[in-house]
Design an enzyme around this catalytic site. Structure first.
Site, PDB file in Angstrom:
ATOM      1  N   TYR A  76     -14.327  -2.516  11.329  1.00  0.00           N
ATOM      2  CA  TYR A  76     -12.966  -1.989  11.154  1.00  0.00           C
ATOM      3  C   TYR A  76     -12.159  -2.231  12.442  1.00  0.00           C
ATOM      4  O   TYR A  76     -11.028  -2.735  12.382  1.00  0.00           O
ATOM      5  CB  TYR A  76     -12.999  -0.488  10.818  1.00  0.00           C
ATOM      6  CG  TYR A  76     -11.598   0.085  10.700  1.00  0.00           C
ATOM      7  CD1 TYR A  76     -10.735  -0.319   9.677  1.00  0.00           C
ATOM      8  CD2 TYR A  76     -11.121   1.017  11.621  1.00  0.00           C
ATOM      9  CE1 TYR A  76      -9.447   0.183   9.581  1.00  0.00           C
ATOM     10  CE2 TYR A  76      -9.833   1.532  11.524  1.00  0.00           C
ATOM     11  CZ  TYR A  76      -9.003   1.107  10.505  1.00  0.00           C
ATOM     12  OH  TYR A  76      -7.713   1.604  10.414  1.00  0.00           O
ATOM     13  N   VAL A  94      -5.037  10.046  11.025  1.00  0.00           N
ATOM     14  CA  VAL A  94      -4.027  10.584  10.105  1.00  0.00           C
ATOM     15  C   VAL A  94      -4.762  11.021   8.841  1.00  0.00           C
ATOM     16  O   VAL A  94      -5.506  10.218   8.265  1.00  0.00           O
ATOM     17  CB  VAL A  94      -3.019   9.476   9.680  1.00  0.00           C
ATOM     18  CG1 VAL A  94      -1.852  10.085   8.911  1.00  0.00           C
ATOM     19  CG2 VAL A  94      -2.539   8.649  10.868  1.00  0.00           C
ATOM     20  N   GLY A 102      -0.748   7.909   1.208  1.00  0.00           N
ATOM     21  CA  GLY A 102      -0.765   7.982   2.664  1.00  0.00           C
ATOM     22  C   GLY A 102       0.466   7.486   3.392  1.00  0.00           C
ATOM     23  O   GLY A 102       1.616   7.831   3.062  1.00  0.00           O
ATOM     24  N   GLY A 117       0.811  -1.227   0.000  1.00  0.00           N
ATOM     25  CA  GLY A 117       0.000   0.000   0.000  1.00  0.00           C
ATOM     26  C   GLY A 117       0.837   1.267   0.000  1.00  0.00           C
ATOM     27  O   GLY A 117       0.691   2.126   0.877  1.00  0.00           O
ATOM     28  N   ASP A 150      -3.452  -6.850  -5.902  1.00  0.00           N
ATOM     29  CA  ASP A 150      -4.408  -6.705  -4.810  1.00  0.00           C
ATOM     30  C   ASP A 150      -4.039  -7.738  -3.746  1.00  0.00           C
ATOM     31  O   ASP A 150      -4.033  -8.944  -4.035  1.00  0.00           O
ATOM     32  CB  ASP A 150      -5.815  -6.978  -5.380  1.00  0.00           C
ATOM     33  CG  ASP A 150      -6.924  -6.689  -4.389  1.00  0.00           C
ATOM     34  OD1 ASP A 150      -6.709  -6.879  -3.177  1.00  0.00           O
ATOM     35  OD2 ASP A 150      -8.011  -6.288  -4.847  1.00  0.00           O
ATOM     36  N   THR A 168       0.922   3.499  -2.636  1.00  0.00           N
ATOM     37  CA  THR A 168       0.480   4.507  -3.610  1.00  0.00           C
ATOM     38  C   THR A 168      -0.187   5.710  -2.945  1.00  0.00           C
ATOM     39  O   THR A 168      -0.594   6.643  -3.631  1.00  0.00           O
ATOM     40  CB  THR A 168      -0.497   3.882  -4.632  1.00  0.00           C
ATOM     41  OG1 THR A 168      -1.551   3.245  -3.904  1.00  0.00           O
ATOM     42  CG2 THR A 168       0.201   2.884  -5.525  1.00  0.00           C
ATOM     43  N   PHE A 196      -7.546   7.818   3.567  1.00  0.00           N
ATOM     44  CA  PHE A 196      -8.283   6.885   4.431  1.00  0.00           C
ATOM     45  C   PHE A 196      -9.782   7.229   4.544  1.00  0.00           C
ATOM     46  O   PHE A 196     -10.643   6.369   4.337  1.00  0.00           O
ATOM     47  CB  PHE A 196      -7.621   6.883   5.818  1.00  0.00           C
ATOM     48  CG  PHE A 196      -8.271   6.023   6.849  1.00  0.00           C
ATOM     49  CD1 PHE A 196      -7.972   4.676   6.944  1.00  0.00           C
ATOM     50  CD2 PHE A 196      -9.175   6.563   7.767  1.00  0.00           C
ATOM     51  CE1 PHE A 196      -8.565   3.874   7.923  1.00  0.00           C
ATOM     52  CE2 PHE A 196      -9.769   5.775   8.745  1.00  0.00           C
ATOM     53  CZ  PHE A 196      -9.453   4.426   8.817  1.00  0.00           C
ATOM     54  N   PRO A 204      -1.646   3.935  14.733  1.00  0.00           N
ATOM     55  CA  PRO A 204      -1.966   5.372  14.709  1.00  0.00           C
ATOM     56  C   PRO A 204      -3.414   5.685  15.095  1.00  0.00           C
ATOM     57  O   PRO A 204      -4.314   4.871  14.908  1.00  0.00           O
ATOM     58  CB  PRO A 204      -1.761   5.760  13.233  1.00  0.00           C
ATOM     59  CG  PRO A 204      -1.164   4.563  12.548  1.00  0.00           C
ATOM     60  CD  PRO A 204      -1.551   3.376  13.359  1.00  0.00           C
ATOM     61  N   GLY A 205      -3.601   6.924  15.581  1.00  0.00           N
ATOM     62  CA  GLY A 205      -4.929   7.548  15.612  1.00  0.00           C
ATOM     63  C   GLY A 205      -5.165   8.231  14.273  1.00  0.00           C
ATOM     64  O   GLY A 205      -4.585   7.829  13.244  1.00  0.00           O
TER      65      GLY A 205
HETATM   66  P1  NDP Z   1      -4.713   5.423   2.243  1.00  0.00           P
HETATM   67  O1  NDP Z   1      -6.073   5.107   1.746  1.00  0.00           O
HETATM   68  O2  NDP Z   1      -4.156   6.774   1.999  1.00  0.00           O
HETATM   69  O3  NDP Z   1      -3.668   4.344   1.682  1.00  0.00           O
HETATM   70  C1  NDP Z   1      -3.995   2.981   1.627  1.00  0.00           C
HETATM   71  C2  NDP Z   1      -2.986   2.283   0.739  1.00  0.00           C
HETATM   72  O4  NDP Z   1      -3.278   0.880   0.732  1.00  0.00           O
HETATM   73  C3  NDP Z   1      -3.041   2.746  -0.694  1.00  0.00           C
HETATM   74  O5  NDP Z   1      -1.730   2.781  -1.211  1.00  0.00           O
HETATM   75  C4  NDP Z   1      -3.853   1.662  -1.394  1.00  0.00           C
HETATM   76  O6  NDP Z   1      -3.432   1.590  -2.740  1.00  0.00           O
HETATM   77  C5  NDP Z   1      -3.419   0.440  -0.608  1.00  0.00           C
HETATM   78  N1  NDP Z   1      -4.381  -0.654  -0.658  1.00  0.00           N
HETATM   79  C6  NDP Z   1      -5.652  -0.644  -0.191  1.00  0.00           C
HETATM   80  N2  NDP Z   1      -6.232  -1.829  -0.443  1.00  0.00           N
HETATM   81  C7  NDP Z   1      -5.303  -2.581  -1.073  1.00  0.00           C
HETATM   82  C8  NDP Z   1      -5.310  -3.900  -1.607  1.00  0.00           C
HETATM   83  N3  NDP Z   1      -6.396  -4.669  -1.516  1.00  0.00           N
HETATM   84  N4  NDP Z   1      -4.190  -4.371  -2.200  1.00  0.00           N
HETATM   85  C9  NDP Z   1      -3.086  -3.591  -2.289  1.00  0.00           C
HETATM   86  N5  NDP Z   1      -3.029  -2.334  -1.807  1.00  0.00           N
HETATM   87  C10 NDP Z   1      -4.126  -1.841  -1.224  1.00  0.00           C
HETATM   88  O7  NDP Z   1      -4.769   5.110   3.804  1.00  0.00           O
HETATM   89  P2  NDP Z   1      -3.668   5.206   4.970  1.00  0.00           P
HETATM   90  O8  NDP Z   1      -2.328   5.502   4.451  1.00  0.00           O
HETATM   91  O9  NDP Z   1      -4.234   6.071   6.011  1.00  0.00           O
HETATM   92  O10 NDP Z   1      -3.748   3.707   5.520  1.00  0.00           O
HETATM   93  C11 NDP Z   1      -2.644   2.837   5.591  1.00  0.00           C
HETATM   94  C12 NDP Z   1      -2.843   1.903   6.769  1.00  0.00           C
HETATM   95  O11 NDP Z   1      -2.881   2.670   7.970  1.00  0.00           O
HETATM   96  C13 NDP Z   1      -4.145   1.092   6.737  1.00  0.00           C
HETATM   97  O12 NDP Z   1      -3.866  -0.213   7.186  1.00  0.00           O
HETATM   98  C14 NDP Z   1      -5.025   1.829   7.755  1.00  0.00           C
HETATM   99  O13 NDP Z   1      -5.978   0.978   8.332  1.00  0.00           O
HETATM  100  C15 NDP Z   1      -3.979   2.267   8.744  1.00  0.00           C
HETATM  101  N6  NDP Z   1      -4.392   3.358   9.618  1.00  0.00           N
HETATM  102  C16 NDP Z   1      -4.770   4.555   9.081  1.00  0.00           C
HETATM  103  C17 NDP Z   1      -5.164   5.575   9.921  1.00  0.00           C
HETATM  104  C18 NDP Z   1      -5.654   6.885   9.424  1.00  0.00           C
HETATM  105  O14 NDP Z   1      -6.299   7.613  10.206  1.00  0.00           O
HETATM  106  N7  NDP Z   1      -5.383   7.265   8.196  1.00  0.00           N
HETATM  107  C19 NDP Z   1      -5.120   5.408  11.368  1.00  0.00           C
HETATM  108  C20 NDP Z   1      -4.729   4.094  11.807  1.00  0.00           C
HETATM  109  C21 NDP Z   1      -4.359   3.130  10.959  1.00  0.00           C
HETATM  110  P3  NDP Z   1      -4.339   1.219  -4.007  1.00  0.00           P
HETATM  111  O15 NDP Z   1      -5.624   1.936  -3.844  1.00  0.00           O
HETATM  112  O16 NDP Z   1      -3.481   1.687  -5.166  1.00  0.00           O
HETATM  113  O17 NDP Z   1      -4.457  -0.251  -3.964  1.00  0.00           O
HETATM  114  C1  8X3 Z   2      -8.033   4.791  11.935  1.00  0.00           C
HETATM  115  C2  8X3 Z   2      -7.935   5.573  13.182  1.00  0.00           C
HETATM  116  O1  8X3 Z   2      -9.235   6.791  14.974  1.00  0.00           O
HETATM  117  O2  8X3 Z   2     -10.229   6.641  12.735  1.00  0.00           O
HETATM  118  O3  8X3 Z   2      -7.487   3.521  12.090  1.00  0.00           O
HETATM  119  O4  8X3 Z   2     -10.118   4.686  14.110  1.00  0.00           O
HETATM  120  S1  8X3 Z   2      -9.447   5.946  13.784  1.00  0.00           S
END
Ligand code: NDP
Ligand code: 8X3
Length: 253
Positions: A151, A184, A12, A8, A59, A10, A188, A181-182
């Site tokens: 989730y 971000v 965040g 992942g 995927d 691409t 997402f 993380p909380g």
């Molecule tokens: P983003 O949506 O910005 O990034 C998610 C990334 O995961 C993208 O690069 C997406 O790429 C990739 N992805 C999603 N599904 C798939 C799949 N099936 N196969 C391959 N790649 C996949 O979100 P974040 O950066 O915020 O999230 C990253 C991680 O951090 C997640 O696990 C999320 O649960 C976790 N997290 C996020 C928080 C937040 O508040 N943002 C807080 C806590 C945890 P593409 O679409 O190109 O496949």
């Molecule tokens: C995402 C963080 O606070 O939205 O994993 O659940 S929160």
């Protein structure tokens, strides 16, 4: 050069982590489903940091695609030192009674099963390199909040798998850590709100959310400890989010 595979990348947190590890001299295997983004990212990382980059366009929910990726991985990419299990998502924000089955399946298939497929394929490699797995969990894997049910459940599973991996892999010299993380601001919430950018923007109003680089910094802290140190888990929250589902808005925080 050490090699890291980050799922992942691409967007965040994964994207910020790819940049941080590239700056630290890692060659990278980058992953996502969006071919155009992945290709552009690979070029940017090569041009900017002078590292080698291999694209893992798949995927993570597709078990066959994951196993054939590793079966056909060129020899020079075999010695992977670091796996960051980051690919994941939240879909929807609803109570269970009104929950959407497609949302549930996407979260369970990606956050749990996808993480397992990639980890299963990577463990034999990491046994050889005595490598390090960093699982991206969440505060939602430590606590729950209304309408976060599935989730939160998937991230509790990541928390359990993180502990299970550490118990199972310690004798092989593999380090296992989680970064939790909380809120971000990344793509997402746009993904969670099914593409509604307006609704997603509201999530981050009235307080200072984390940025992806804050989490990349935490991941680098975990990875850069001496061999004797394993950071089991780390929770990183916005100052204005004292607990899951609790955001203190309009207090200047
Ligand atoms: P983003 O949506 O910005 O990034 C998610 C990334 O995961 C993208 O690069 C997406 O790429 C990739 N992805 C999603 N599904 C798939 C799949 N099936 N196969 C391959 N790649 C996949 O979100 P974040 O950066 O915020 O999230 C990253 C991680 O951090 C997640 O696990 C999320 O649960 C976790 N997290 C996020 C928080 C937040 O508040 N943002 C807080 C806590 C945890 P593409 O679409 O190109 O496949
Ligand atoms: C995402 C963080 O606070 O939205 O994993 O659940 S929160």
């Amino acid at each position: 050069m050490p090699i890291a595979l980050i799922t992942g990348t691409t967007s965040g947190i994964g994207e910020a982590t790819a940049h941080t590890l590239a700056a630290e001299g890692y060659d990278l295997i980058v992953n996502g489903r969006r071919a155009d983004k992945l290709k552009a990212q690979a070029k940017e990382l090569v041009d900017r940091f002078g590292i080698k980059v291999h694209q893992m366009l798949l995927d993570v929910r597709d078990a066959d695609a994951v196993s054939s990726f590793f079966a056909t991985l060129p020899e020079k990419w075999h010695a992977i030192d670091v796996l960051v299990n980051n690919a994941g998502l939240a879909a929807g924000l609803q109570d269970i009674e009104n929950g959407d089955l497609d949302h549930w399946n996407r979260m369970i298939d990606t956050n749990i099963k996808g993480l397992l497929y990639v980890s299963k394929a990577m463990i034999p490699i990491l046994k050889k390199t005595k490598g390090h797995i960093v699982n991206i969990g969440s505060i939602a894997g430590k606590e729950v909040y209304p309408n976060g049910n599935v989730y939160c459940g998937t991230k509790h599973m990541v928390d359990a798998l993180n502990k299970a991996m550490r118990r199972e892999l310690a004798e092989a010299g593999i380090k296992v850590s989680s970064v939790n993380p909380g809120a971000v601001e990344t793509e997402f919430s746009i993904v969670r709100m099914d593409g509604d950018e307006h609704k997603a923007k509201h999530v981050y109003e009235g307080f200072e959310n984390l940025i992806a680089q804050d989490i990349a910094d935490a991941i680098w802290f975990v990875l850069s400890r001496p061999r004797r140190v394993n950071v089991n888990e780390i929770i990183v929250m916005p100052t204005a989010q004292p607990a899951a589902g609790v955001v203190l808005r309009n207090l200047g925080l």
